[in-house]
Structure formats: C-alpha cells, structure tokens
Design a protein around this motif. Structure first.
Motif, short mmCIF file in Angstrom:
data_model
loop_
_atom_site.label_atom_id
_atom_site.label_comp_id
_atom_site.label_asym_id
_atom_site.label_seq_id
_atom_site.Cartn_x
_atom_site.Cartn_y
_atom_site.Cartn_z
N THR A 263 0.80 -1.23 0.00
CA THR A 263 0.00 0.00 0.00
C THR A 263 0.83 1.28 0.00
N LEU A 264 2.11 1.21 0.33
CA LEU A 264 2.94 2.40 0.42
C LEU A 264 3.88 2.49 -0.77
N LYS A 265 4.06 3.69 -1.28
CA LYS A 265 4.99 3.94 -2.37
C LYS A 265 6.09 4.89 -1.87
N ASP A 274 -2.44 6.08 -0.87
CA ASP A 274 -3.73 6.46 -1.47
C ASP A 274 -4.86 5.99 -0.57
N MET A 275 -5.62 6.95 -0.05
CA MET A 275 -6.74 6.63 0.84
C MET A 275 -8.06 6.95 0.12
N ASP A 291 -1.88 2.27 6.86
CA ASP A 291 -0.58 1.65 7.11
C ASP A 291 0.53 2.68 7.20
N THR A 292 1.48 2.44 8.10
CA THR A 292 2.76 3.16 8.12
C THR A 292 3.85 2.11 8.29
N LEU A 330 2.70 10.99 3.10
CA LEU A 330 1.74 11.86 2.43
C LEU A 330 0.52 11.02 2.04
N VAL A 331 -0.62 11.34 2.66
CA VAL A 331 -1.85 10.59 2.45
C VAL A 331 -2.70 11.34 1.42
N HIS A 332 -2.96 10.71 0.29
CA HIS A 332 -3.73 11.32 -0.80
C HIS A 332 -5.18 10.88 -0.69
#
Length: 378
Positions: A263-265, A274-275, A291-292, A330-332
């Motif tokens: 889930t993370l880039k 991306d949320m 997620d982190t 950075l959560v989009h």
C-alpha cells in the motif's frame, strides 16, 4: 574529538584537482608512513587520517557529499561505504596500492609503495570480492535490520603451507631491463610465477585448488542501517575470498533490493498512501486506519473533504541514511464515486441536483492539484 577538515589534512584547497589531492596525500603518506616512523602511534594515526581524507576527496561523489554536508555526510552509515573511518592498515595498502606508482623512499630500502607490506618490499595480494543481493521490506529499511547471510567463500585449506617464490625471491615482482634509444630502462611487474604474492605452494591437501584454497560456507552477520535505498552497495570488510599465503581477504559487497510494499509507495525519504473514502464519509467526515512503516495509525478525515487533498504525517516516512531526520507520509485523499446505483439512490441524487449545497463552489483556500504538488515539494 572533532574530526579535522579533510582539505586541511592533505594541505590542499577545496578547488584542488584530483591530481593535486593525490599529490597532497602522497606527501602526507610518505611523511607519516610506519616504515619511516616505527613504533610511533601519533604518526600512525596521522597516516590513517590522511588515507581517510584521500578516500573521500579522490571520489567525485563522496567529495560532493562532503563539500555539502561535511563529516555528517557519512554519519549513521554503519561503516558501509562511508568516509573511511575505522580503516586498518590492510585496508589502506590494498585500496591505495598505486598511489606511488611503484616507487619507494629515496630510491630503495624497505618500502615499495602502497602495494607492499612493512619492510622488504613484498607485495600483499588481495583476495577477490564477493557480491550478494539482499531483499528488504520497506519496514526493514525504515527501522534498520541485522541480516544473517550464508556465503560461500574461498578460505585457506587446513594443512596448506607456502614457501618463498624462487622466481622473485619473495618480492612479489620482477624487474626487467630494456635497452632503448634513450638508454637502459628498468621496469617492475608482478611476478608471473606467484602472481605477486611472493610465495608459492609448498604442500596442500587434495581438496584444495592450485592456490591452496577451498570453498567453505559461512554465515555472515550484516548490520544494515535505516534509510538504505534500492541498488545501494554496502561493504563488509574481509568477508570476501581469502588470498593465498599472507594475503588480504577480499570484501563482501551487499547489494540492496527493495521489495514493493502493498500500500505504500516510496519517493526518496517520503512515503505516499492512497486513501479512498466514500461519498457519505467525505460529506460527513470520518476516521480511517492506514498503514505506516511502524504499524497502523488512525487519522481523522474532516467533513467536506475534497478529493485530491493531501494529509501530511510528519516524520512517518523513511529515516535519512545520512542521519538528517525522517521523511513524511503523504496521504492522498480520493473520494470514491459509486458506478452503479439502485432506484432509490438515483432518485436521491436526482433530488439533490438543484440543491445549492451540491454546487461546486471552490474557495480561494482550495488549491489546485498542481499547487498541492508544488507545496508538497517546497
């Protein structure tokens, strides 16, 4: 104790060329060489200090990092590919063996350049390096990790003995004299019999190769610092193939491979997520678990959130390999529009078509996508 400036150590300016850096190092190395200063701990420390300075300033990439960040450019690198701190004599002689071009002190004596050992002019051969790839998750990269790696390396076979090479008498090199129109010219080259080791096989067991070595599997522990990047190469000194006789072991080169996260880039030290939120959640507000690299966290989504909004979680990215803090997460926000509706739902949205609350009315504080991207990297 604070480190001295590398340029000051070699006695050169910041604008010095590669040749001037090499000349400055040669001068310091001759001055403080252990052969010239036996049992002098201070001279040995200065000799190593000069080698460390040269290792950085002779490399264009490391020099640029040093010019920008100073000694901190190599802090937190775990001793891998850094500025040369902790170098031992074997490291120095094996890495900078051509600095004197085969020359010595005052035309002879016990020193024959950095290819040699202490006294006698014998050249120490270095074993070959080994390279291995290690795959890491994003979580391992973020937190640092110690990996135990199985490595097949050549080691001296028990029972192998060596004798002084009869061709070069243990010097590791042979001298050739050639007559030219300018007179007699003398050149030195590695001994063709022993390959420069100064020794040849005396006895060896049946399972050893022609150099008295055999392949052995070992488990090597590698400490990988936080913040490494894909394709970065780390060095574990002395864990490559051994050299015959009294040679120096090669190094183990560990190449980093970064596994793709679900889930993370990753982008440098920053991470992107991306949320997706539903229309009702976007209108009414909600909280979402995401997620982190250190586990899941719950964040608040304000009522009336717009698609494209970027929520910044400071310090929740990847630590800098050079020790300058961590990047951000950075959560989009993406508002999910349903593709199919039943009759009642369609009727509801039909009834809202002319409702003024559903008319797009961007405010001056509502930034465009490009403005958000610009702010993100400013």
């Amino acid at each position: 104790m604070a480190k001295r400036d590398y340029y000051e150590i070699l006695g050169v300016d910041k604008s010095a060329s590669t040749a001037e850096v090499k000349k400055g190092y040669r001068k310091m190395a001759i001055k403080y060489h252990p052969d010239k200063n036996p049992d002098d701990a201070d001279a040995e420390a200065k000799f190593k200090e000069a080698a460390e300075a040269y290792e950085v300033l002779s490399n264009a990439d490391k020099k640029a990092r040093y010019d920008q960040f100073g000694h901190q450019a190599f802090d937190g690198s775990g001793g891998f590919g850094g500025g040369g701190a902790g170098m031992n004599m074997d490291d120095i002689f094996s890495q900078f063996g051509d600095i004197f071009g085969g020359g010595g002190f005052g035309g002879g004596g016990g020193f024959s350049g950095f290819g040699g050992g202490f006294g006698g002019g014998q050249r120490r051969v270095k074993g070959s390096n080994l390279r291995i790839r290690v795959s890491l998750t994003l979580e391992e990269i973020a937190n640092g990790v110690e990996k135990k790696i199985k490595v097949k390396r050549k080691v001296q076979a028990p029972g192998t003995t060596y004798k002084t090479c009869s061709t070069c008498n243990g010097q590791g090199q042979v001298t050739r004299v050639t007559n030219t129109i300018l007179g007699r010219m003398q050149t030195a080259a590695a001994c063709p019999t022993c390959g420069g080791a100064g020794q040849s096989i005396d006895k060896k067991p049946s399972d050893a190769d022609g150099q008295g070595l055999k392949v052995q599997e070992e488990t090597v522990s590698v400490k990988i610092p936080a913040g490494v990047v894909d394709s970065m190469q780390l060095k574990v000194t002395g864990k490559g193939n051994e050299a015959p006789g009294n040679g120096i072991s090669g190094d183990l080169l560990v190449v980093i491979e970064e596994k793709e996260h679900e889930t993370l880039k990753r982008e440098g030290d920053n991470l992107h997520y991306d949320m997706y939120v539903s229309l009702p959640d976007a209108v009414l507000g909600t909280s979402k678990e995401i997620d982190t690299v250190t586990g899941k966290v719950r964040i608040k989504v304000d009522a009336g959130v717009q698609s494209g909004k970027i929520l910044r979680l400071r310090g929740k990215g990847i630590p800098s390999i050079n020790g300058y803090g961590s990047g951000d997460l950075l959560v989009h926000v993406n508002v999910w529009t349903p593709k199919t509706l039943n009759k009642e739902q369609k009727e509801f949205f039909e009834s809202m078509k002319n409702d003024e609350h559903f008319d797009p009315k961007p405010e001056s504080t509502d930034k465009s996508f490009f403005e958000k991207v610009k702010d993100m990297f400013s």
